[in-house]
Design an enzyme around this catalytic site. Structure first.
Site, PDB file in Angstrom:
ATOM      1  N   GLU A 100      80.084 -17.653  -1.121  1.00 28.71           N
ATOM      2  CA  GLU A 100      78.717 -17.118  -1.220  1.00 28.71           C
ATOM      3  C   GLU A 100      77.811 -17.561  -0.076  1.00 28.71           C
ATOM      4  O   GLU A 100      76.997 -16.779   0.423  1.00 28.71           O
ATOM      5  CB  GLU A 100      78.082 -17.525  -2.558  1.00 28.71           C
ATOM      6  CG  GLU A 100      78.500 -16.672  -3.737  1.00 28.71           C
ATOM      7  CD  GLU A 100      79.810 -17.113  -4.353  1.00 28.71           C
ATOM      8  OE1 GLU A 100      80.301 -16.457  -5.274  1.00 28.71           O
ATOM      9  OE2 GLU A 100      80.345 -18.147  -3.888  1.00 28.71           O
TER      10      GLU A 100
ATOM     11  N   HIS B  83      77.363 -20.066 -15.555  1.00 23.21           N
ATOM     12  CA  HIS B  83      77.425 -18.627 -15.297  1.00 23.21           C
ATOM     13  C   HIS B  83      76.296 -17.839 -15.958  1.00 23.21           C
ATOM     14  O   HIS B  83      76.235 -16.622 -15.793  1.00 23.21           O
ATOM     15  CB  HIS B  83      78.749 -18.043 -15.815  1.00 23.21           C
ATOM     16  CG  HIS B  83      79.929 -18.303 -14.933  1.00 23.21           C
ATOM     17  ND1 HIS B  83      80.420 -19.560 -14.726  1.00 23.21           N
ATOM     18  CD2 HIS B  83      80.714 -17.462 -14.204  1.00 23.21           C
ATOM     19  CE1 HIS B  83      81.467 -19.494 -13.917  1.00 23.21           C
ATOM     20  NE2 HIS B  83      81.661 -18.240 -13.577  1.00 23.21           N
TER      21      HIS B  83
END
Length: 728
Positions: free
Chosen positions: A457, A527
């Protein structure tokens, strides 16, 4: 006994040194230009240290004295359309690129300072002093120098932070059909940083024309390079990624030039990236006008040894031996560049009337304090020519569609009409539309526009930021889950969010970040966050959070048209829901400042977004309270619809803010504060809030439900408002 075979990497690893024949074969114009640039940069840096000693440089003065050979040798042969970026110690890189640009790469030492070059010196010094005439209008200072016209993408105060964005610029160069290249400069300290190594992997996998240029000056502040890595031969860093490396004496500008020339040939023909390690030495401490020995981490003998290898002296000695210049010519060059800096300083400083014998910055040159917040975002004027449609008022025909199909459908429409759009993310190109179907049907646009990335990322987000700043592409980056923003936090918040403002307020940053809230799906603490609160309190970002398919279309269209970074938040609970969108080509927008009133009422103003809007409606029905329900749609500071909120609060005199996620990082805290300050006179009770608990949601179904807000908690919040009303 096992059979053992000594293995070698497939990538070349070269140590390059110059010979007498190399100097004899070098173009005299090239050598003269390098000598002039070295002296120009040296005189500039000496002036910066002089002003810092007088207390006139607000902030650090990271001198590049001693390191000029690496920058000049690698940049003097570049085109203006080639690009560079660098780190906090970047004056020499910026000046080498700017001076090469304005001079066309040819400078005569006998007439070294043209009016254009004088202007470069003055504007760069003005920027370091924080003045309005600087390249970034005084906002960048010493560590943030940018001039796009010259191919200077911007130096960077975060160690290694600019490397992913440089990779993005190289991606744009490659996919625009050019043979241009980008060089990203960083030091020995950055060579172990994740963003650099992740970018090496991306650049190698995608064969980008990108050079990782390591200025190994042996020290990160006071820590020696051999203290922080087992292998201080930093040019080996690319070997594990299949990137060839060059190791070169950075005190020899011609050696650096020749190594860069070899690496550039590889990059321009499409063979991918290169690593160049130039061994250099900063003659002064990390910051300021004193040597490292003054702080005890270097000794004077070491410093003297390196000073004897000064790149300015090396160039002059070699050119004198070739008959290209003599001692008086070098002295004349030195006089010219010092005079140029004296002239630049005289334009910026004046005698201090309150302190005889001292100087001050001319007061008229400071930026206007009113400029402080200008350019945090753009003004959204780019949306004015687009079709605006308010779904709540649409009287035409509708088409039934699942929410997730609207997500994919509007992106399909935009990619068909705007070839600049590039989607990057993990698995976006597979699984029939990624992990949730949001990119379904988009593979037809090819691998260069629907780009499946490594699990990286930090690197691919920064690469997308580089694409946005380049301007030839519109990146759409997907985070599979919003918690992954912490992995890419430097690129998201320090780089992309601040880029427009930090570099002067004019740079468009057309960047869209998509992610989904997945509370209730059982994916656990790492998450399931709601990122709205984090982004709302970080500068530069716009935020949209649609609750209906029709809204998603209009909000995503606006996000893709804006010249600002936009966070688009989705929710897994909405993906499978049945919805509707207006018939037609899905080209309309819902501009910033447009909330939707989902239910009118007189008792309390309920404010929410995403899937919680529907839960609020359900809770309102259960309680029978005559609540007005506002769906925010736009969440950032610049885009909230205060007109709608104020009109409602003036009527109800009470507010309930509802969100699903954890209270600590919530959006509601910021919004409640804003409402209390703006609308205090119309509130009959404190702003009530419904949110999740302190803890992030757990995987256990029971604990997850206990950690997040649902209809029951909204009902309780509404009842609290009703009780407070009864006590008035």
């Amino acid at each position: 006994m096992p059979i053992q075979t000594q293995l070698q990497t497939a990538s070349p690893w070269i140590e390059l040194s110059t010979t007498d024949e190399d100097w004899q074969a070098a173009d005299p114009v090239l050598l003269s230009t390098m000598l002039a640039e070295l002296h120009l940069i040296r005189a500039f840096e000496e002036t910066v240290l002089e002003l810092a000693g007088e207390g006139l440089v607000h902030g650090p003065a990271h001198s590049s004295i001693g390191q000029e050979g690496g920058a000049v040798g690698s940049i003097v042969g570049l085109r203006s359309t080639d690009a560079v970026n660098g780190s906090h110690r970047g004056h020499h890189q910026f000046l080498a690129k700017a001076l090469t640009h304005v001079s066309g790469g040819v400078i005569d030492p006998a007439a070294a300072v043209s009016p254009k070059m004088q202007r470069v010196l003055q504007r760069t010094l003005a920027e370091i002093l924080g003045l309005a005439q600087g390249y970034c209008r005084g906002r960048g200072g010493s560590m943030h120098l940018q001039w796009f016209e010259a191919g200077a993408l911007g130096t960077n105060a975060i160690v290694g932070g600019g490397v992913p964005m440089g990779a993005g610029n190289a991606w744009a160069q490659k996919h625009s059909g050019t043979t241009d290249l980008t060089i990203s400069y960083f030091g020995d300290g950055s060579s172990q940083i994740g963003s650099v190594l992740e970018s090496m992997n991306l650049a190698a996998a995608w064969k980008l024309p990108f050079c990782f240029f390591i200025e190994n000056n042996m020290y990160a502040v006071s820590t020696r390079v051999d203290e922080i890595t087992a292998d201080p031969r930093l040019s080996v860093r690319g070997q594990g990624f299949g990137i060839p490396g060059w190791r070169v004496d950075g005190m020899d500008p011609l050696a650096v030039y020749l190594a860069t020339e070899q690496a550039a040939e590889r990059m321009r023909r499409g063979d991918g990236p290169a690593v160049i390690e130039a061994e250099v030495y900063r003659f002064f401490h990390q910051n300021g006008p004193y040597p490292g020995s003054a702080f005890g981490y270097r000794d004077k003998a070491e410093e003297a040894q390196w000073r004897a290898r000064d790149p300015l002296d090396r160039m002059a000695t070699e050119m004198t031996a070739l008959g290209l210049i003599d001692e008086s010519g070098v002295a004349e060059l030195r006089r010219q560049v010092q005079d140029a800096m004296t002239t630049a300083v005289s334009e910026l400083l004046e005698p201090d009337p309150e302190s005889p014998g001292k100087r001050r910055i001319r007061p008229a040159l400071w930026p206007d304090p009113g400029f402080v917040n200008v350019g945090v975002r753009g003004d959204a004027s780019e949306l004015q020519s687009l079709e605006v449609l308010e779904p709540t008022e649409h009287a035409g025909p509708w088409r039934q569609v699942k929410f997730v199909d609207a997500v994919a459908g509007v992106m399909d429409r935009r990619m068909a009409t705007d070839e600049r759009i590039v989607i990057l993310g993990e698995d976006v190109h597979r699984l029939n539309g990624g992990t949730n179907g949001a990119t379904k049907g988009l593979a037809k646009y090819g691998d260069n526009r629907l780009v499946g990335t490594p699990i990286s990322e930090n690197a691919f987000t920064g690469l997308g930021g580089g694409l946005a700043l380049d301007g030839r592409f519109r990146p759409v980056v997907e985070f599979m889950y919003p918690d992954f923003v912490w992995v890419a936090a430097d690129q998201v918040f320090n780089q992309i969010g601040k880029a427009r403002h930090m570099f002067g307020g004019d740079n468009p940053v057309p960047f869209v970040l998509r992610t989904k809230v997945a509370m209730g799906s059982g994916y656990g603490s790492q998450h399931l966050m709601d990122p709205a609160g984090i982004f709302a309190t970080s500068p530069g970002w716009r935020i949209v959070a649609p609750s209906t398919a029709a809204d998603y279309v209009g909000l995503m269209n606006a996000a893709l048209a804006l010249q600002d970074p936009v966070l688009v938040i989705e929710h897994v609970d909405l993906y499978g829901t049945a919805g509707e969108v207006p018939e037609g080509d899905l080209d309309y927008i819902i501009p910033p400042g447009r909330a939707a009133v989902r239910r009118s009422g007189d008792d309390v103003t309920v404010i929410s977004y995403l899937s919680m809007v529907a839960r609020c409606a359900e809770a309102i029905e259960q309680t029978g309270i005559d609540a007005e329900l506002i769906d925010l749609r736009w969440l950032d500071r610049a885009s909230v619809d205060w007109n709608t909120i104020e009109a409602s609060v003036r009527k109800t005199n009470a507010v309930l803010i509802v969100e699903q996620g954890a209270r600590g990082t919530s959006y509601g805290g910021w919004l409640a504060d804003e409402i209390a300050r703006r609308l205090f006179d119309w509130l009959d009770q404190p702003v009530e809030r419904v949110s999740g608990g302190e803890a992030a949601p757990s995987i256990s179904r029971v604990l997850e439900r206990a950690a997040i807000a649902g209809v029951e908690e909204i009902v309780a919040g509404l009842e609290n408002v009703r009780r407070n009303m009864g006590q008035l």
